[in-house]
Design a protein around this motif. Structure first.
Motif, PDB file in Angstrom:
ATOM      1  N   VAL A  32       0.836  -1.202   0.000  1.00 58.96           N
ATOM      2  CA  VAL A  32       0.000   0.000   0.000  1.00 58.96           C
ATOM      3  C   VAL A  32       0.870   1.250   0.000  1.00 58.96           C
ATOM      4  O   VAL A  32       0.649   2.189  -0.790  1.00 58.96           O
ATOM      5  N   CYS A  82      -6.202   4.239  -0.697  1.00 63.79           N
ATOM      6  CA  CYS A  82      -5.329   3.431  -1.551  1.00 63.79           C
ATOM      7  C   CYS A  82      -5.501   1.943  -1.262  1.00 63.79           C
ATOM      8  O   CYS A  82      -5.511   1.118  -2.182  1.00 63.79           O
ATOM      9  N   ALA A  83      -5.631   1.597   0.005  1.00 65.46           N
ATOM     10  CA  ALA A  83      -5.813   0.192   0.374  1.00 65.46           C
ATOM     11  C   ALA A  83      -7.131  -0.348  -0.171  1.00 65.46           C
ATOM     12  O   ALA A  83      -7.195  -1.488  -0.667  1.00 65.46           O
ATOM     13  N   ALA A 136      -3.125   1.003  -5.156  1.00 65.97           N
ATOM     14  CA  ALA A 136      -2.694   2.113  -4.306  1.00 65.97           C
ATOM     15  C   ALA A 136      -2.045   3.214  -5.128  1.00 65.97           C
ATOM     16  O   ALA A 136      -2.294   4.409  -4.913  1.00 65.97           O
TER      17      ALA A 136
END
Length: 356
Positions: A69, A197-198, A217
């Protein structure tokens, strides 16, 4: 939790801490001696050596996903907000840059597969001239042989660091007054960005996109940056931490490597970099015939890496640093899209071959 399971978890925790400590020591040492990309390469090399020496090392799955990530976050955050605007400047040299990258990847990848018998994933990820942390992050997801890729990429960085800026040693270089960097992202902003992003990374994984967590991500952070959602850089401490963790992850994949593998990959790295330099020189000469710009300035702009040395030479020789910097920004932007595209193609090719 049963006693054996508890003991196993404790042992894994100790091994993880040991891996991170080795990575930190390697990164610090490399940075102190001025090693190129010191935090990243120092941690990767130190953990790699420890793995070869049979030290007990481990990077648990939860930490691996967290690293993925933040690799994506760091890549997206490093994109200049005006990157897309730069595409309209210097069209001939920028077109040459795009063509050069295609030629380098195709020729170098073909050379490594045919001459050194590397698989397609290893050969083509090894051939990308830049975005080292991104390449190593994708390699860590299982595309190609990460151990051979890191050796070849280390050789590329070292070779370029020597070949490109060697003239700067004999020139009176004075560091310019750089503008002060803006305040970095706050902890709350970083956590929010990392969460977004995760989530996108999980969607990419669900869609079975290669290196989905990293690419998701990166895509989220890049789109947010170019869309104006944020403009601040990541804190230096976080960037260093990401490099160290990435190095630890890559280095842990050196368990079981043989010296024969190392020798083959190292030689491949030297030859691949020499091929890159020949291609860059030929491309710079061609562009110089079409534009009224010194060939050396064009060469520095098209250089496949070693940006610190390139910048020093540009300043010392009185060249247009904006021209050179713009091309390196665009190079990294193009690679941000080219690397996952090639990774996706390789993964589909591998799946097709397994199907047969």
């Amino acid at each position: 939790m049963s006693a054996p399971a508890s003991l196993s978890a404790a042992r894994s925790g100790v091994f993880t801490l040991g891996t991170l400590l080795i990575a930190i020591l390697g990164g610090v040492s490399a940075e102190l001696i001025g090693f190129p990309a010191g935090w990243l390469m120092g941690s990767a090399i130190s953990v790699s050596i420890a793995a070869i020496l049979k030290f007990p090392l481990t990077v648990p799955d939860w930490l691996r996903d967290l690293i993925f990530v933040f690799i994506g976050v760091s890549i997206g955050a490093s994109v200049a907000p005006n990157s897309l605007e730069l595409l309209g400047q210097w069209p001939v040299s920028l077109a040459a840059l795009a063509l050069e990258l295609i030629i380098i990847v195709l020729v170098t990848g073909w050379l490594l597969t045919k001459l050194f018998k590397l698989d397609a994933g290893t050969a083509y990820l090894s051939s990308f001239p830049g975005h080292l942390s991104f390449v190593l992050g994708i390699a860590a997801t299982g595309i190609g042989n990460a151990r051979q890729i890191v050796i070849i990429q280390v050789m590329r960085v070292l070779f370029l660091t020597i070949a490109v800026p060697i003239g700067a040693m004999f020139l009176p270089v004075q560091a310019p007054d750089l503008p002060a960097a803006g305040d970095p992202l706050s902890i709350a902003q970083i956590l929010l960005l990392a969460l977004c992003c995760a989530l996108v990374g999980l969607v990419f994984v669900k869609l079975k996109i290669p290196a989905g967590m990293v690419l998701g991500a990166m895509a989220a952070a890049t789109i947010a940056k170019l869309g104006g959602a944020y403009s601040q850089p990541l804190p230096d401490q976080l960037v260093v931490t990401i490099f160290i963790l990435t190095g630890a992850l890559i280095g842990s994949r050196f368990i079981g490597i043989t010296w024969l593998e190392f020798k083959a990959a190292a030689l491949g790295g030297v030859i691949a970099t020499a091929v890159m330099l020949v291609i860059v020189t030929a491309m710079a000469y061609g562009v110089a015939q079409l534009v009224d710009i010194p060939m050396a300035q064009i060469w520095l702009a098209l250089s496949p890496g070693a940006l610190e040395g390139v910048g020093a030479l540009a300043i010392a020789m009185g060249y247009d640093t904006a021209f050179i910097a713009a091309h390196h920004v665009i190079r990294l932007l193009l690679l941000s899209f080219a690397i996952p595209t090639v990774a996706l193609f390789i993964r589909r090719l591998e799946a097709k071959e397994k199907g047969h």
